[in-house]
Design a protein around this motif. Sequence first.
Motif, mmCIF file in Angstrom:
data_model
loop_
_atom_site.group_PDB
_atom_site.id
_atom_site.type_symbol
_atom_site.label_atom_id
_atom_site.label_comp_id
_atom_site.label_asym_id
_atom_site.label_seq_id
_atom_site.Cartn_x
_atom_site.Cartn_y
_atom_site.Cartn_z
ATOM 1 N N VAL A 120 15.982 5.209 17.562
ATOM 2 C CA VAL A 120 14.603 5.517 17.181
ATOM 3 C C VAL A 120 14.424 5.379 15.664
ATOM 4 C CG1 VAL A 120 12.874 7.347 17.051
ATOM 5 C CG2 VAL A 120 14.170 6.993 19.168
ATOM 6 N N ALA A 121 15.393 5.899 14.909
ATOM 7 C CA ALA A 121 15.310 5.806 13.447
ATOM 8 C C ALA A 121 15.398 4.357 12.984
ATOM 9 C CB ALA A 121 16.425 6.631 12.809
ATOM 10 N N LEU A 122 16.251 3.565 13.626
ATOM 11 C CA LEU A 122 16.378 2.154 13.259
ATOM 12 C C LEU A 122 15.080 1.405 13.523
ATOM 13 C CD1 LEU A 122 17.958 -0.382 12.424
ATOM 14 C CD2 LEU A 122 18.800 -0.528 14.787
ATOM 15 N N LEU A 123 14.454 1.656 14.672
ATOM 16 C CA LEU A 123 13.194 0.980 14.977
ATOM 17 C C LEU A 123 12.095 1.383 14.005
ATOM 18 C CD1 LEU A 123 13.157 0.966 18.876
ATOM 19 C CD2 LEU A 123 13.174 -1.024 17.368
ATOM 20 N N ALA A 124 12.085 2.645 13.609
ATOM 21 C CA ALA A 124 11.087 3.093 12.628
ATOM 22 C C ALA A 124 11.288 2.379 11.300
ATOM 23 C CB ALA A 124 11.175 4.605 12.449
ATOM 24 N N LYS A 125 12.538 2.259 10.863
ATOM 25 C CA LYS A 125 12.829 1.580 9.608
ATOM 26 C C LYS A 125 12.498 0.094 9.697
ATOM 27 C CE LYS A 125 14.523 1.777 5.408
ATOM 28 N NZ LYS A 125 13.844 2.579 4.359
ATOM 29 N N THR A 126 12.801 -0.515 10.837
ATOM 30 C CA THR A 126 12.518 -1.939 11.021
ATOM 31 C C THR A 126 11.010 -2.179 11.063
ATOM 32 O OG1 THR A 126 14.578 -2.104 12.286
ATOM 33 C CG2 THR A 126 13.077 -3.971 12.404
ATOM 34 N N ALA A 127 10.270 -1.275 11.698
ATOM 35 C CA ALA A 127 8.808 -1.387 11.706
ATOM 36 C C ALA A 127 8.246 -1.294 10.295
ATOM 37 C CB ALA A 127 8.211 -0.294 12.592
ATOM 38 N N GLU A 128 8.816 -0.418 9.491
ATOM 39 C CA GLU A 128 8.376 -0.302 8.095
ATOM 40 C C GLU A 128 8.596 -1.616 7.357
ATOM 41 O OE1 GLU A 128 9.699 2.185 4.077
ATOM 42 O OE2 GLU A 128 10.140 3.019 6.062
ATOM 43 N N ARG A 129 9.746 -2.250 7.597
ATOM 44 C CA ARG A 129 10.007 -3.550 6.957
ATOM 45 C C ARG A 129 9.018 -4.607 7.429
ATOM 46 N NH1 ARG A 129 15.667 -2.614 8.549
ATOM 47 N NH2 ARG A 129 16.755 -1.617 6.829
ATOM 48 N N ALA A 130 8.557 -4.471 8.668
ATOM 49 C CA ALA A 130 7.593 -5.432 9.225
ATOM 50 C C ALA A 130 6.162 -5.115 8.824
ATOM 51 C CB ALA A 130 7.708 -5.447 10.745
ATOM 52 N N SER A 131 5.985 -4.053 8.053
ATOM 53 C CA SER A 131 4.656 -3.615 7.599
ATOM 54 C C SER A 131 3.743 -3.241 8.755
ATOM 55 C CB SER A 131 3.995 -4.710 6.734
ATOM 56 O OG SER A 131 4.778 -4.969 5.590
ATOM 57 N N ILE A 132 4.336 -2.601 9.775
ATOM 58 C CA ILE A 132 3.559 -2.064 10.886
ATOM 59 C C ILE A 132 4.003 -0.625 11.124
ATOM 60 C CG2 ILE A 132 3.267 -4.315 11.976
ATOM 61 C CD1 ILE A 132 5.409 -3.491 14.009
ATOM 62 N N ARG A 133 3.252 0.090 11.950
ATOM 63 C CA ARG A 133 3.639 1.443 12.327
ATOM 64 C C ARG A 133 4.613 1.393 13.497
ATOM 65 N NH1 ARG A 133 -1.823 3.983 14.079
ATOM 66 N NH2 ARG A 133 -1.618 2.109 15.376
ATOM 67 N N PRO A 134 5.517 2.349 13.605
ATOM 68 C CA PRO A 134 6.389 2.392 14.786
ATOM 69 C C PRO A 134 5.602 2.398 16.092
ATOM 70 C CG PRO A 134 7.215 3.891 13.115
ATOM 71 C CD PRO A 134 5.886 3.385 12.611
ATOM 72 N N ALA A 135 4.436 3.055 16.096
ATOM 73 C CA ALA A 135 3.615 3.129 17.306
ATOM 74 C C ALA A 135 3.032 1.784 17.704
ATOM 75 C CB ALA A 135 2.483 4.144 17.117
ATOM 76 N N ASP A 136 3.022 0.796 16.787
ATOM 77 C CA ASP A 136 2.501 -0.532 17.123
ATOM 78 C C ASP A 136 3.465 -1.328 17.996
ATOM 79 O OD1 ASP A 136 0.161 -0.116 15.679
ATOM 80 O OD2 ASP A 136 1.060 -0.837 13.813
ATOM 81 N N VAL A 137 4.720 -0.910 18.058
ATOM 82 C CA VAL A 137 5.706 -1.562 18.934
ATOM 83 C C VAL A 137 5.481 -1.029 20.339
ATOM 84 C CG1 VAL A 137 8.148 -1.901 19.427
ATOM 85 C CG2 VAL A 137 7.357 -1.818 17.051
ATOM 86 N N ARG A 138 4.998 -1.891 21.243
ATOM 87 C CA ARG A 138 4.550 -1.450 22.563
ATOM 88 C C ARG A 138 5.519 -1.769 23.699
ATOM 89 N NH1 ARG A 138 -0.541 1.038 22.775
ATOM 90 N NH2 ARG A 138 -1.234 1.223 20.622
ATOM 91 N N GLN A 139 6.593 -2.485 23.425
ATOM 92 C CA GLN A 139 7.574 -2.805 24.468
ATOM 93 C C GLN A 139 8.918 -3.008 23.803
ATOM 94 O OE1 GLN A 139 6.820 -3.381 28.064
ATOM 95 N NE2 GLN A 139 9.029 -3.109 28.164
ATOM 96 N N VAL A 140 9.970 -2.423 24.400
ATOM 97 C CA VAL A 140 11.326 -2.528 23.859
ATOM 98 C C VAL A 140 12.262 -2.944 24.980
ATOM 99 C CG1 VAL A 140 13.245 -1.267 22.793
ATOM 100 C CG2 VAL A 140 10.884 -0.760 22.111
ATOM 101 N N ALA A 141 13.188 -3.854 24.669
ATOM 102 C CA ALA A 141 14.244 -4.220 25.603
ATOM 103 C C ALA A 141 15.581 -4.104 24.886
ATOM 104 C CB ALA A 141 14.044 -5.629 26.143
#
Length: 385
Positions: A120-141
């Motif tokens: 969860v922390a990694l995805l949040a950090k990666t979303a920050e690098r992508a200039s989006i919010r973690p909540a904008d990621v709507r599907q994970v595999a």
Amino acid sequence: MGSPSALRKLNDRAALYALLESGPLSRHDLEEAISVSRPAAAELLRRLEESDLARRAGYRRGGPGPQAQLWTINERAAFAAGLDVDDSGIDAVIADLSGTPLAEGKVPVGPRQDPIAVAVALLAKTAERASIRPADVRQVAVGISGSVDPETGTLSHAEHISEWTGFDVAERLSSALGVPVTVENDVKLVLSDESIRGRAVGCKDVLLLWLGHGISIAAITEGRLQRGFHGSAGELTFVPVGPGGPFAGDLLATAGVLELARAHGLATDDPVDVLEQAERAEGPHAGLDGFVSGFAERIASVLVSPVAVVDPELVILGGEFGIAGGDRLADEVKRRLHDMLALRLRVVAGTGHANSVRQGALDDALARLRETVFDNTRDNWGISA
């Protein structure tokens, strides 16, 4: 015939996939691509723009007459993530709806850490690098080096990543993130990647033998990836080869390959190195020739039963050992399988794409995300700008 609303939904889906795969497109291009009338194409483009699933993309340059307005998919309508989990940690990538990677990140997972919290922390950090919010990621595999029980969601054949065992991985991660999560075996995702952009493009019946620190088979039959009733299809490590024979893992994993190399007078601690030497060698070399011949014989003895059952058009030797062995090893295996089964099938070394597990996971996440997004308007999907 279906209702008008159902027909509109089908046309919208068809238009979105056409824009995704072939865009940017003009209104006329879209009319021809999905076989709708001019008014219908104009109306559906209006709907898709209003729902922010399509956007204008400039004009077509050149040619006489007015320049044609172009439309394309709104790639920022939603985002997906793919994760690769192994004994080195978690490797993540986030991409937009078009599949363009935006950011990636990798972290180790310590023996006392909660792997779900780390992910969860990694995805949040990666979303920050992508200039989006973690909540904008709507599907994970997630691609993981173990087998996933389809009923319980727990892992087997995953002793090397024990921190991920004993719980429903998809359910725990989905609850923590608040979005749908799927989990798939890593070797199956490598084969998926090969079928999309590698050696198996256009093939409907394929076997991939993963050769490395562990061994496993993945299969596509009649165009579908096979998982098996318990999710363990292809787990060969502890399958005996012949009555009372050695386990497949003893023959083909690291220790067995090193033992074979040394038996042929090749002093090495790295199977990849000796396989690459054999692939590059010019002219006869007793040690290398004998090693490749012996390794091919072992591979064929493990593959013969799966090949006889599946009857594939293509066998891929993947993993670090299969890729390092190259054409020479693949040709040796092909000859032995033909002698055993009289089948004229192709045997090739894997493509060896970097991050193929992560890419396979991302492909899975994107396919599911598009199905969901393209079935809904912006209002009921809940996408934010």
